[in-house]
Design a protein around this motif. Structure first.
Motif, PDB file in Angstrom:
ATOM      1  N   LEU A 211       6.387   7.657 -10.704  1.00 38.61           N
ATOM      2  CA  LEU A 211       7.435   6.680 -10.402  1.00 38.61           C
ATOM      3  C   LEU A 211       7.446   6.291  -8.929  1.00 38.61           C
ATOM      4  O   LEU A 211       7.447   5.099  -8.593  1.00 38.61           O
ATOM      5  N   SER A 212       7.461   7.284  -8.054  1.00 37.64           N
ATOM      6  CA  SER A 212       7.563   6.982  -6.623  1.00 37.64           C
ATOM      7  C   SER A 212       6.318   6.265  -6.097  1.00 37.64           C
ATOM      8  O   SER A 212       6.429   5.353  -5.268  1.00 37.64           O
ATOM      9  N   SER A 213       5.126   6.635  -6.585  1.00 39.98           N
ATOM     10  CA  SER A 213       3.906   5.967  -6.119  1.00 39.98           C
ATOM     11  C   SER A 213       3.859   4.518  -6.580  1.00 39.98           C
ATOM     12  O   SER A 213       3.390   3.634  -5.849  1.00 39.98           O
ATOM     13  N   ALA A 214       4.353   4.240  -7.793  1.00 44.84           N
ATOM     14  CA  ALA A 214       4.369   2.865  -8.305  1.00 44.84           C
ATOM     15  C   ALA A 214       5.332   1.996  -7.510  1.00 44.84           C
ATOM     16  O   ALA A 214       5.006   0.857  -7.138  1.00 44.84           O
ATOM     17  N   LEU A 215       6.516   2.533  -7.212  1.00 46.99           N
ATOM     18  CA  LEU A 215       7.497   1.747  -6.451  1.00 46.99           C
ATOM     19  C   LEU A 215       7.072   1.582  -4.995  1.00 46.99           C
ATOM     20  O   LEU A 215       7.392   0.573  -4.353  1.00 46.99           O
ATOM     21  N   GLN A 216       6.348   2.562  -4.488  1.00 49.96           N
ATOM     22  CA  GLN A 216       5.801   2.436  -3.131  1.00 49.96           C
ATOM     23  C   GLN A 216       4.699   1.388  -3.098  1.00 49.96           C
ATOM     24  O   GLN A 216       4.634   0.551  -2.187  1.00 49.96           O
ATOM     25  N   HIS A 217       3.818   1.414  -4.097  1.00 47.78           N
ATOM     26  CA  HIS A 217       2.690   0.471  -4.166  1.00 47.78           C
ATOM     27  C   HIS A 217       3.177  -0.973  -4.230  1.00 47.78           C
ATOM     28  O   HIS A 217       2.599  -1.859  -3.579  1.00 47.78           O
ATOM     29  N   HIS A 218       4.230  -1.220  -4.988  1.00 50.43           N
ATOM     30  CA  HIS A 218       4.742  -2.584  -5.136  1.00 50.43           C
ATOM     31  C   HIS A 218       5.774  -2.941  -4.073  1.00 50.43           C
ATOM     32  O   HIS A 218       6.422  -3.995  -4.165  1.00 50.43           O
ATOM     33  N   LYS A 219       5.925  -2.048  -3.076  1.00 53.79           N
ATOM     34  CA  LYS A 219       6.815  -2.281  -1.930  1.00 53.79           C
ATOM     35  C   LYS A 219       8.268  -2.534  -2.359  1.00 53.79           C
ATOM     36  O   LYS A 219       8.985  -3.348  -1.767  1.00 53.79           O
TER      37      LYS A 219
END
Length: 296
Positions: A211-219
């Motif tokens: 979850l956190s990596s996906a939301l970080q990736h999409h800024k």
């Protein structure tokens, strides 16, 4: 007399079929013939991420004790995360979600603490988030500290509440090389627009890293805290003879990553040891900065 002899022969045959003993080079070996052992072996050979190693397992070499036999199977394929325990097959279903609203410089910021991605978490999370949004919050903090993971489908559903339609969440691959790409199920094309921060620590793992990596990736969110645990193994549970077999079946990869390293590196790296509430206070400052910058 002939009838008596026939009865004795049948009895001996029946005993041998129960014990399933064999003599090989003078050594007595007991074949693993219990239904649970056979079922576990078939599942490991079929679904394990390391199934290519499972083909070499010889059932006759396994211990007679069921627990020891399954443990040896998992050791044979090298599944360090696999286990066979006496627990409810559906035990991982408690919801651990807390939500509060804090005021910072007159702005309302929602803080949602999620401890597990358990069964039903996505539905409850959506309800809480919707309630907070109707109360006109200006920002959001998602606290994933000590969240060791949970169900993959629940994770995708929660991620879809923030990530726009058909955008990448993660890629998973099984031991045979088959890939599945998981995209956002959001019906809207827009990402979550309010200023947002996610708090993690070194015990945040697996689903919380997805979850956190996906939301970080999409800024969509700024990550605050410590580098996460880095667990990329996906496990599935199987009900065998009233016990639960947890088996590593796939591995996941962060969006845009070229390796299987699941560690999420925060945008703001801060250790919380000896400094109570430092991560939450920092997350508040970051969200407040974003609010002032965007005018939300």
């Amino acid at each position: 007399m002939k009838t008596a002899i026939a009865t004795i022969v049948l009895a001996i045959t029946a005993i041998n079929s129960v014990f399933a003993d064999e003599i090989t080079d003078g050594t007595r070996k007991t074949e693993a013939k219990t239904p649970a052992m056979i079922q576990a072996l078939k599942i490991i050979q079929r679904d394990s991420f390391y199934s290519d190693r499972a083909a070499a397992i010889d059932p006759s070499d396994l211990p007679v004790n069921e627990d020891e036999a399954v443990k040896k199977m998992l050791e044979a394929v090298g599944d360090l995360n696999g286990k066979y325990v006496e627990e409810d097959f559906l035990a991982f279903k408690k919801e651990h979600i807390k939500a509060t609203t804090v005021k910072e410089n007159g702005y309302a910021i929602a803080v949602i603490e999620l401890k597990q991605f358990s069964r039903g978490s996505a539905e409850k999370f959506e309800k809480i988030l919707r309630e907070k949004l109707t109360k006109k919050i200006s920002g959001l903090i998602l606290d994933l500290r000590d969240n060791s993971g949970g169900y993959l489908d629940e994770t995708v559903l929660i991620a879809s509440q923030f990530i726009g339609k058909n955008k990448l969440i993660t890629t998973i691959k099984n031991g045979k090389g088959k890939k599945d790409t998981l995209f956002s199920l959001n019906e809207k094309n827009k990402d979550f627009e309010l200023p947002m921060a996610i708090i993690v620590n070194r015990r945040s793992a697996s689903a919380s890293e997805i979850l956190s990596s996906a939301l970080q990736h999409h800024k969509i969110a700024t990550i605050v805290g410590e580098p996460t645990y880095g667990k990329t193994h996906i496990q599935r549970k199987y009900d065998i003879n009233g016990k639960t077999l947890s088996l590593t079946t796939e591995r996941w990869r962060k969006p845009g990553a070229s390796t299987n390293d699941g560690t999420v590196i925060p945008d703001a790296i801060i250790t919380e040891e000896g400094r109570k509430n430092i991560l939450l206070e920092t997350a508040k400052k970051i969200v407040l900065y974003k609010i002032n910058k965007t005018g939300c």
